[in-house]
Design an enzyme around this catalytic site. Sequence first.
Site, PDB file in Angstrom:
ATOM      1  N   HIS A 119       0.978  -1.246   0.086  1.00 42.63           N
ATOM      2  CA  HIS A 119       0.092   0.044   0.171  1.00 42.63           C
ATOM      3  C   HIS A 119       0.960   1.244   0.163  1.00 42.63           C
ATOM      4  CE1 HIS A 119      -2.683   2.976   1.775  1.00 42.63           C
ATOM      5  NE2 HIS A 119      -3.660   2.010   1.323  1.00 42.63           N
ATOM      6  N   ASP A 175       3.419  -4.370   8.230  1.00 43.73           N
ATOM      7  CA  ASP A 175       2.270  -3.454   7.815  1.00 43.73           C
ATOM      8  C   ASP A 175       0.987  -4.510   7.947  1.00 43.73           C
ATOM      9  OD1 ASP A 175       0.055  -2.411   7.128  1.00 43.73           O
ATOM     10  OD2 ASP A 175       0.659  -1.844   5.226  1.00 43.73           O
ATOM     11  N   GLN A 231      -4.003  -5.115   6.809  1.00 43.38           N
ATOM     12  CA  GLN A 231      -5.043  -6.111   6.332  1.00 43.38           C
ATOM     13  C   GLN A 231      -4.770  -7.497   6.839  1.00 43.38           C
ATOM     14  OE1 GLN A 231      -7.403  -5.377   4.475  1.00 43.38           O
ATOM     15  NE2 GLN A 231      -6.706  -3.392   3.513  1.00 43.38           N
ATOM     16  N   LYS A 239     -10.357  -0.920  10.139  1.00 46.73           N
ATOM     17  CA  LYS A 239     -10.414  -2.150   9.576  1.00 46.73           C
ATOM     18  C   LYS A 239     -10.825  -3.267  10.211  1.00 46.73           C
ATOM     19  CE  LYS A 239      -7.211  -0.439   5.984  1.00 46.73           C
ATOM     20  NZ  LYS A 239      -7.857   0.257   4.970  1.00 46.73           N
ATOM     21  N   CYS A 242      -4.566   2.432  -3.793  1.00 44.83           N
ATOM     22  CA  CYS A 242      -3.506   2.789  -3.198  1.00 44.83           C
ATOM     23  C   CYS A 242      -2.257   1.975  -3.215  1.00 44.83           C
ATOM     24  CB  CYS A 242      -3.736   3.218  -1.545  1.00 44.83           C
ATOM     25  SG  CYS A 242      -4.865   4.485  -1.501  1.00 44.83           S
TER      26      CYS A 242
HETATM   27  C1  PLP Z   1      -1.921  -2.892   3.472  1.00 48.83           C
HETATM   28  C2  PLP Z   1      -2.240  -1.345   4.008  1.00 48.83           C
HETATM   29  N1  PLP Z   1      -1.428  -0.870   4.400  1.00 48.83           N
HETATM   30  C3  PLP Z   1      -1.772   0.313   4.935  1.00 48.83           C
HETATM   31  C4  PLP Z   1      -3.024   0.964   4.907  1.00 48.83           C
HETATM   32  C5  PLP Z   1      -3.518   2.290   5.267  1.00 48.83           C
HETATM   33  O1  PLP Z   1      -4.546   2.125   6.427  1.00 48.83           O
HETATM   34  P1  PLP Z   1      -4.936   3.633   7.124  1.00 48.83           P
HETATM   35  O2  PLP Z   1      -5.730   4.196   6.083  1.00 48.83           O
HETATM   36  O3  PLP Z   1      -6.163   3.078   7.874  1.00 48.83           O
HETATM   37  O4  PLP Z   1      -3.793   4.375   7.523  1.00 48.83           O
HETATM   38  C6  PLP Z   1      -4.047   0.053   4.165  1.00 48.83           C
HETATM   39  C7  PLP Z   1      -5.227   0.813   3.823  1.00 48.83           C
HETATM   40  O5  PLP Z   1      -5.976   0.236   2.884  1.00 48.83           O
HETATM   41  C8  PLP Z   1      -3.805  -1.016   3.827  1.00 48.83           C
HETATM   42  O6  PLP Z   1      -4.680  -1.842   3.098  1.00 48.83           O
END
Ligand code: PLP
Length: 401
Positions: free
Chosen positions: A111, A192, A195, A218, A358
């Site tokens: 992401h 990270d 997900q 999420k 993203c």
């Molecule tokens: C794999 C991953 N990392 C980071 C994020 C960023 O999350 P947030 O928008 O809650 O900061 C997302 C959001 O879709 C994501 O899917």
Amino acid sequence: MYEEPTRSGKRLVFLDAAASAPKPRVVIDAVADMYSHHYANVHRGIYELSEDATARFEGARRAVARFLGAPSEREVVFVRNATEAINLVAYSWGRANVGPGDRIVTTQLEHHANIVPWQQLCREVGATLEYVAITDDGRLDMDDLRARLEPRAGQPLRLLAVAQVSNALGTINPVAEITEMAHAAGALALVDAAQSAPHMPIDIKEIGCDFLAVSGHKMLGPSGIGALWGRRELLEAMPPFMTGGSMILRVTLEGAEWNSVPHKFEAGTPAIAEAVGWGAAIGYLESLGMDRVREHERYLFEHAWKALSGVEGVRLLGPADPEIHAGVISIVMDEIHPHDVATIFDSEGVAVRAGHHCAQPVMIRYDIPATTRASFYVYNDLDDVEALAGAVQTARTVFGV
Ligand SMILES: Cc1ncc(COP(=O)(O)O)c(C=O)c1O
């Protein structure tokens, strides 16, 4: 789940948990109860209500630590979301530990939240950012990873940053193995878990990483709250990211002394009721059992993959193996733009996300502008999978493919 009918009059089939999950009644009630009966600012009032609010807020921190398998709740820093958690590491640890000639490795399936902060850091300090390649079926290319972890004279590797689950492909990465490889190469590992934490059992001690990022929204919690977990000695050595109230022990006109971790990283009034709501979401997920959550989504994934993979003109991204594919299916339909696909789906009551999610480097890798992404969670069932398959057929009919 929402009971109101959609514009089309059809029942809502919500397949967009990967963007943000709906909130169960217990979470809404916990937030309302907090504001109705227990709300005051935390960590500062010498009165019953503030002590009560502080206890509830800190209880949420303990819940997050327990849920993630963190060795200590003092290693859990409340932030707004996973993006802020990663930025905190990039700004605080990164600016103090990464210098000219150093290397950071991330992957092509990340992401943007796990790419752009590293790009900025590397640009600023004169370090190099590299990306582990992905295979045609959306797995990390482990040979490429190994090659990037090889020692290079004058270019020490400082950090490996990787998602446990790709939001665009659904791939589940072997993060414990990757962390071990990073450590053997002398680097730290950031995971990270935005997900993964909502959808499968996760245990920081088993993963063995140094930093881990999550978002509350999420995982059925409110938006505006998330966490960075970091190893205590790293957090203690890191300078603050933001400064101001709450994060200090003492301020004089000449300077300031920092508070202990995690408070050193929590400047200003935090998202109090949101943290408590997140604690309730965690309690709810724990009562379901994260093994069962994962099993359920795997079951739905297998059915959806089977229903869609044979359909003419439909391409599914990510690995076919359900062992390494989370409850996220990225669909590409020949000659129909994903936005058009999502619009047709919407007319069937099926809510999905269309776009680059993203994760534009993933789109570049597969030479596509976007995908239509369906993502499952605890409230979905086989009827929803059927509705998704039906919506794909409707799109084919409408566009004559
Ligand atoms: C794999 C991953 N990392 C980071 C994020 C960023 O999350 P947030 O928008 O809650 O900061 C997302 C959001 O879709 C994501 O899917």
